[in-house]
Write a protein that holds these residues in place. Sequence first.
Motif, mmCIF file in Angstrom:
data_model
loop_
_atom_site.group_PDB
_atom_site.id
_atom_site.type_symbol
_atom_site.label_atom_id
_atom_site.label_comp_id
_atom_site.label_asym_id
_atom_site.label_seq_id
_atom_site.Cartn_x
_atom_site.Cartn_y
_atom_site.Cartn_z
ATOM 1 N N CYS A 46 0.768 -1.205 -0.015
ATOM 2 C CA CYS A 46 -0.011 0.074 -0.102
ATOM 3 C C CYS A 46 0.952 0.986 0.002
ATOM 4 O O CYS A 46 1.824 1.247 0.879
ATOM 5 C CB CYS A 46 -0.971 -0.113 1.214
ATOM 6 N N LEU A 47 0.746 2.073 -1.155
ATOM 7 C CA LEU A 47 1.534 3.277 -0.995
ATOM 8 C C LEU A 47 0.581 4.581 -0.567
ATOM 9 O O LEU A 47 -0.211 4.742 -0.858
ATOM 10 C CB LEU A 47 2.072 3.474 -2.452
ATOM 11 N N SER A 48 1.365 5.022 0.471
ATOM 12 C CA SER A 48 0.608 6.471 0.676
ATOM 13 C C SER A 48 1.187 7.575 -0.268
ATOM 14 O O SER A 48 2.298 8.020 -0.404
ATOM 15 C CB SER A 48 1.291 6.959 2.132
ATOM 16 N N VAL A 70 -3.024 -1.186 -3.083
ATOM 17 C CA VAL A 70 -3.900 -0.107 -2.526
ATOM 18 C C VAL A 70 -3.027 1.303 -2.730
ATOM 19 O O VAL A 70 -1.885 1.210 -2.594
ATOM 20 C CB VAL A 70 -4.271 -0.284 -0.986
ATOM 21 N N LEU A 71 -3.690 2.254 -3.093
ATOM 22 C CA LEU A 71 -3.087 3.624 -3.078
ATOM 23 C C LEU A 71 -3.916 4.341 -2.095
ATOM 24 O O LEU A 71 -5.270 4.720 -2.254
ATOM 25 C CB LEU A 71 -3.258 4.127 -4.513
ATOM 26 N N LYS A 72 -3.014 4.883 -1.138
ATOM 27 C CA LYS A 72 -3.660 5.780 -0.034
ATOM 28 C C LYS A 72 -3.549 7.317 -0.221
ATOM 29 O O LYS A 72 -2.420 7.817 -0.594
ATOM 30 C CB LYS A 72 -3.127 5.343 1.446
ATOM 31 N N THR A 73 -4.775 7.764 -0.682
ATOM 32 C CA THR A 73 -4.738 9.330 -1.129
ATOM 33 C C THR A 73 -5.195 9.999 0.201
ATOM 34 O O THR A 73 -5.459 9.711 0.942
ATOM 35 C CB THR A 73 -5.629 9.621 -2.166
ATOM 36 N N HIS A 97 -5.658 -2.158 -11.405
ATOM 37 C CA HIS A 97 -5.957 -3.123 -10.589
ATOM 38 C C HIS A 97 -5.451 -2.850 -9.380
ATOM 39 O O HIS A 97 -4.873 -3.857 -8.754
ATOM 40 C CB HIS A 97 -5.695 -4.683 -10.840
ATOM 41 N N PHE A 98 -6.004 -1.794 -8.699
ATOM 42 C CA PHE A 98 -5.624 -1.326 -7.302
ATOM 43 C C PHE A 98 -6.800 -0.737 -6.681
ATOM 44 O O PHE A 98 -7.572 -0.232 -7.361
ATOM 45 C CB PHE A 98 -4.251 -0.578 -7.123
ATOM 46 N N LEU A 99 -6.962 -0.761 -5.440
ATOM 47 C CA LEU A 99 -7.769 0.226 -4.720
ATOM 48 C C LEU A 99 -7.288 1.358 -4.172
ATOM 49 O O LEU A 99 -6.004 1.511 -3.912
ATOM 50 C CB LEU A 99 -8.138 -0.556 -3.432
ATOM 51 N N ILE A 100 -8.300 2.476 -4.170
ATOM 52 C CA ILE A 100 -7.932 3.733 -3.818
ATOM 53 C C ILE A 100 -8.600 3.805 -2.073
ATOM 54 O O ILE A 100 -9.534 3.497 -2.079
ATOM 55 C CB ILE A 100 -8.755 4.690 -4.475
#
Length: 112
Positions: A46-48, A70-73, A97-100
């Motif tokens: 997961c990248l912030s 996952v991409l944490k915005t 194919h990643f979640l936000i």
Amino acid sequence: MASSTAASSAHPAWTRSYRERAALSSASPLAAYLLRLISIKQTNLCLSADVDTSAELLALAEEVGDSICVLKTHADIVTDFNERTAKSLRDIARKKHFLIFEDRKFADIGGT
């Protein structure tokens, strides 16, 4: 003897694959989707995305999207975030194919 007892009572997360855990009836739909995604992409990263502009956010998503699940915005810190940014980010997430995960600070601790 103690180690066999510990192994037999181990938590399912320690003994089952992500795909097996996704199939458990106790997994919520979102958790099951994420666990399947981790299994397929072979990553649980997961990248912030702590960036200031829409251009930086979209470029980052495009660059790392294949390697994350996952991409944490933080839309509240992106100075020019708008509906076009949101749509573009959703399009990249679908393609790669990643979640936000939006990390809003509505009731965060004020003094930190």
